[in-house]
Design a protein around this motif. Structure first.
Motif, PDB file in Angstrom:
ATOM      1  N   GLN A  53       0.813  -1.207   0.000  1.00 49.70           N
ATOM      2  CA  GLN A  53       0.000   0.000   0.000  1.00 49.70           C
ATOM      3  C   GLN A  53       0.853   1.267   0.000  1.00 49.70           C
ATOM      4  O   GLN A  53       0.328   2.374   0.147  1.00 49.70           O
ATOM      5  N   ALA A  54       2.177   1.082  -0.162  1.00 47.97           N
ATOM      6  CA  ALA A  54       3.110   2.210  -0.245  1.00 47.97           C
ATOM      7  C   ALA A  54       3.017   3.132   0.964  1.00 47.97           C
ATOM      8  O   ALA A  54       3.116   4.359   0.833  1.00 47.97           O
ATOM      9  N   GLN A  55       2.839   2.531   2.147  1.00 46.90           N
ATOM     10  CA  GLN A  55       2.780   3.328   3.370  1.00 46.90           C
ATOM     11  C   GLN A  55       4.119   3.330   4.110  1.00 46.90           C
ATOM     12  O   GLN A  55       4.446   4.304   4.782  1.00 46.90           O
ATOM     13  N   ILE A  56       4.828   2.235   4.017  1.00 46.22           N
ATOM     14  CA  ILE A  56       6.114   2.126   4.713  1.00 46.22           C
ATOM     15  C   ILE A  56       7.152   1.536   3.764  1.00 46.22           C
ATOM     16  O   ILE A  56       6.813   1.004   2.701  1.00 46.22           O
ATOM     17  N   LEU A  57       8.410   1.635   4.142  1.00 45.71           N
ATOM     18  CA  LEU A  57       9.497   1.021   3.388  1.00 45.71           C
ATOM     19  C   LEU A  57      10.015  -0.173   4.182  1.00 45.71           C
ATOM     20  O   LEU A  57      10.336  -0.058   5.366  1.00 45.71           O
ATOM     21  N   VAL A  58      10.087  -1.318   3.524  1.00 47.00           N
ATOM     22  CA  VAL A  58      10.549  -2.551   4.151  1.00 47.00           C
ATOM     23  C   VAL A  58      11.979  -2.839   3.690  1.00 47.00           C
ATOM     24  O   VAL A  58      12.214  -2.980   2.487  1.00 47.00           O
ATOM     25  N   PRO A  59      12.935  -2.923   4.611  1.00 46.64           N
ATOM     26  CA  PRO A  59      14.306  -3.265   4.198  1.00 46.64           C
ATOM     27  C   PRO A  59      14.421  -4.757   3.889  1.00 46.64           C
ATOM     28  O   PRO A  59      14.034  -5.603   4.696  1.00 46.64           O
ATOM     29  N   VAL A  60      14.909  -5.077   2.710  1.00 41.67           N
ATOM     30  CA  VAL A  60      15.124  -6.453   2.292  1.00 41.67           C
ATOM     31  C   VAL A  60      16.582  -6.603   1.875  1.00 41.67           C
ATOM     32  O   VAL A  60      17.081  -5.808   1.074  1.00 41.67           O
ATOM     33  N   SER A  61      17.257  -7.609   2.414  1.00 44.51           N
ATOM     34  CA  SER A  61      18.694  -7.759   2.195  1.00 44.51           C
ATOM     35  C   SER A  61      19.004  -9.033   1.422  1.00 44.51           C
ATOM     36  O   SER A  61      18.368 -10.066   1.622  1.00 44.51           O
ATOM     37  N   ILE A  62      19.983  -8.944   0.556  1.00 45.93           N
ATOM     38  CA  ILE A  62      20.432 -10.089  -0.221  1.00 45.93           C
ATOM     39  C   ILE A  62      21.935 -10.266  -0.022  1.00 45.93           C
ATOM     40  O   ILE A  62      22.632  -9.341   0.409  1.00 45.93           O
ATOM     41  N   VAL A  63      22.422 -11.460  -0.355  1.00 44.61           N
ATOM     42  CA  VAL A  63      23.865 -11.733  -0.324  1.00 44.61           C
ATOM     43  C   VAL A  63      24.276 -12.147  -1.727  1.00 44.61           C
ATOM     44  O   VAL A  63      23.699 -13.074  -2.305  1.00 44.61           O
ATOM     45  N   VAL A  64      25.253 -11.443  -2.283  1.00 49.55           N
ATOM     46  CA  VAL A  64      25.740 -11.746  -3.637  1.00 49.55           C
ATOM     47  C   VAL A  64      27.176 -12.239  -3.547  1.00 49.55           C
ATOM     48  O   VAL A  64      27.918 -11.885  -2.619  1.00 49.55           O
ATOM     49  N   PRO A  65      27.603 -13.063  -4.503  1.00 46.71           N
ATOM     50  CA  PRO A  65      28.977 -13.570  -4.485  1.00 46.71           C
ATOM     51  C   PRO A  65      29.988 -12.441  -4.571  1.00 46.71           C
ATOM     52  O   PRO A  65      29.717 -11.398  -5.165  1.00 46.71           O
ATOM     53  N   PRO A  66      31.168 -12.634  -4.006  1.00 48.28           N
ATOM     54  CA  PRO A  66      32.187 -11.577  -4.040  1.00 48.28           C
ATOM     55  C   PRO A  66      32.715 -11.353  -5.450  1.00 48.28           C
ATOM     56  O   PRO A  66      32.821 -12.281  -6.248  1.00 48.28           O
ATOM     57  N   ASP A  67      33.015 -10.096  -5.758  1.00 50.97           N
ATOM     58  CA  ASP A  67      33.617  -9.735  -7.041  1.00 50.97           C
ATOM     59  C   ASP A  67      34.501  -8.512  -6.811  1.00 50.97           C
ATOM     60  O   ASP A  67      34.002  -7.398  -6.618  1.00 50.97           O
ATOM     61  N   ASP A  68      35.800  -8.733  -6.811  1.00 47.52           N
ATOM     62  CA  ASP A  68      36.747  -7.649  -6.522  1.00 47.52           C
ATOM     63  C   ASP A  68      36.731  -6.564  -7.582  1.00 47.52           C
ATOM     64  O   ASP A  68      37.256  -5.468  -7.356  1.00 47.52           O
TER      65      ASP A  68
END
Length: 388
Positions: free
Chosen positions: A139-154
């Motif tokens: 309903q675009a009332q709040i912002l939900v933090p969602v976190s991901i883990v991606v493989p390392p890339d120097d």
């Protein structure tokens, strides 16, 4: 007709070799039906006698064969049942052994379960990179933090990884608004500690106050969560500034790392997923945050995250460590809801600059994957969602 080659003795010997038949009739009745006179049998009776013997053999052997088959199947079933009972007994024995070590069966099982954790912790990512996105709820009332883990890339910085991974998000599947990828390009200016955001001239982020506020809030929270950048430069088609209907033209945005939020429960409509979401307002101290977390928040449909399942008697802070004292006689259930409460406390503590939490006099030793007899580090980021 050809005379039978079987003699009376041979037939008697054959009958003796047949399986034993138990006849419950009175012997007197049996012998009354037999002739004791020795006389020569008529030739035409011999084949009939042989046929009768064969038929008798059939009726004698078939029941015994079926009985043997049933006995074999029954034996197999009993063996299978015995093995199953042994397996159950072994499982019970294992749980009982753990109970003797001070753990209940449910605690021992949950100890190995990671599915009840919602956040990301530093011992889980190995060399991966954590990126946090702020996504509007349905309903675009709040912002939900969602976190991901991606493989390392120097060869890639965090901003490159952020922009490349935007298309992998599954917002609608997660019960949130389909907001990403953002209709903008991002450039990192490390020398000036700045991120440059460039939108096309036909962007929709300036339509309506709610849309404008959401876009600007997402930019600030995204930069603050993933970097130490302090400034955001806004452009349209490479030219300075972005025109917003309510804010006018803006050419820069400061990154505010205010912290001091309390974390609450948010459950999207139609889903059983529980997100841990920070409050929109800040609190003067962590005690005020904990008190607020005991009641529902009308704004954004945020639910209380500290309930009867996790009651804090008193607490203190020493050297970035939060020490929570609990009443050992208080009932604490080892359930996902209690795990979520503990994680909400961990995330709130992190927002106040705390690094570890120590629970004293906890009613149970293990809470889901957490060992409450040891110090627990605060999470790296909230609401982990795996992506492909």
């Amino acid at each position: 007709m050809k005379k039978s080659e079987w003699s009376d003795k041979q037939l008697e010997e054959l009958l003796r070799q047949m399986p034993k038949i138990e006849d419950h009739r009175n012997p007197r009745d049996i012998y009354q039906n037999l002739s004791i006179k020795k006389r020569k049998k008529s030739a035409w009776l011999i084949p009939g006698f042989a046929a009768t013997a064969a038929l008798l053999l059939f009726f004698i052997l078939i029941p015994r064969f079926l009985e043997g088959t049933q006995s074999f199947d029954s034996a197999k079933q009993e063996e299978s049942s015995s093995q199953e009972k042994k397996s159950i007994a072994d499982d019970k024995s294992s749980i009982l052994n753990k109970e003797e070590d001070g753990l209940s069966g449910s605690e021992a099982k949950m100890m190995m379960s990671e599915m009840n954790k919602t956040a990301i912790y530093d011992d889980e990512i190995e060399n991966g990179k954590v990126i946090t996105y702020w996504i509007p709820d349905s309903q675009a009332q709040i912002l939900v933090p969602v976190s991901i883990v991606v493989p390392p890339d120097d060869n890639k910085n965090w901003l490159t990884i952020f922009t490349e991974s935007m298309g992998l998000l599954k917002e609608e599947e997660w019960g949130l608004t389909d907001y990403y990828p953002l209709n903008a390009t991002f450039e990192l200016d490390e020398l000036n500690n700045t991120v440059i955001v460039d939108v096309p001239s036909d962007h929709k982020y300036g339509d309506g106050s709610a849309g404008e506020m959401t876009f600007l809030d997402i930019l600030q929270k995204t930069i603050a969560s993933n970097s130490q950048i302090n400034n955001i430069i806004l452009r349209t088609n490479g030219q300075p500034g972005i025109e917003f209907g309510n804010y006018g033209e803006m050419d820069k945005l400061d990154v505010n790392r205010e912290g001091k939020h309390g974390y609450f429960f948010y459950t999207p409509d139609g889903l059983e997923t529980t997100y841990l979401v920070p409050s929109t307002n800040t609190f003067q101290d962590i005690n005020a945050a904990f008190e607020a977390m005991k009641t529902d928040q009308a704004e954004g449909r945020l639910a209380a995250s500290i309930g009867p399942s996790f009651q804090i008697k008193e607490f203190s802070i020493q050297d970035n460590k939060l020490i929570i004292n609990m009443d050992g006689s208080t009932l604490m259930e080892n359930t996902p809801a209690t795990v979520y409460s503990f994680e909400a406390i961990l995330l709130t503590a992190k927002d106040f600059g705390i690094e570890t939490i120590m629970v004293v006099n906890a009613p149970i030793k293990l809470l889901g994957p957490f060992d409450l007899s040891k110090e627990v580090k605060v999470p790296l980021a909230p609401n982990h969602r795996p992506i492909e």
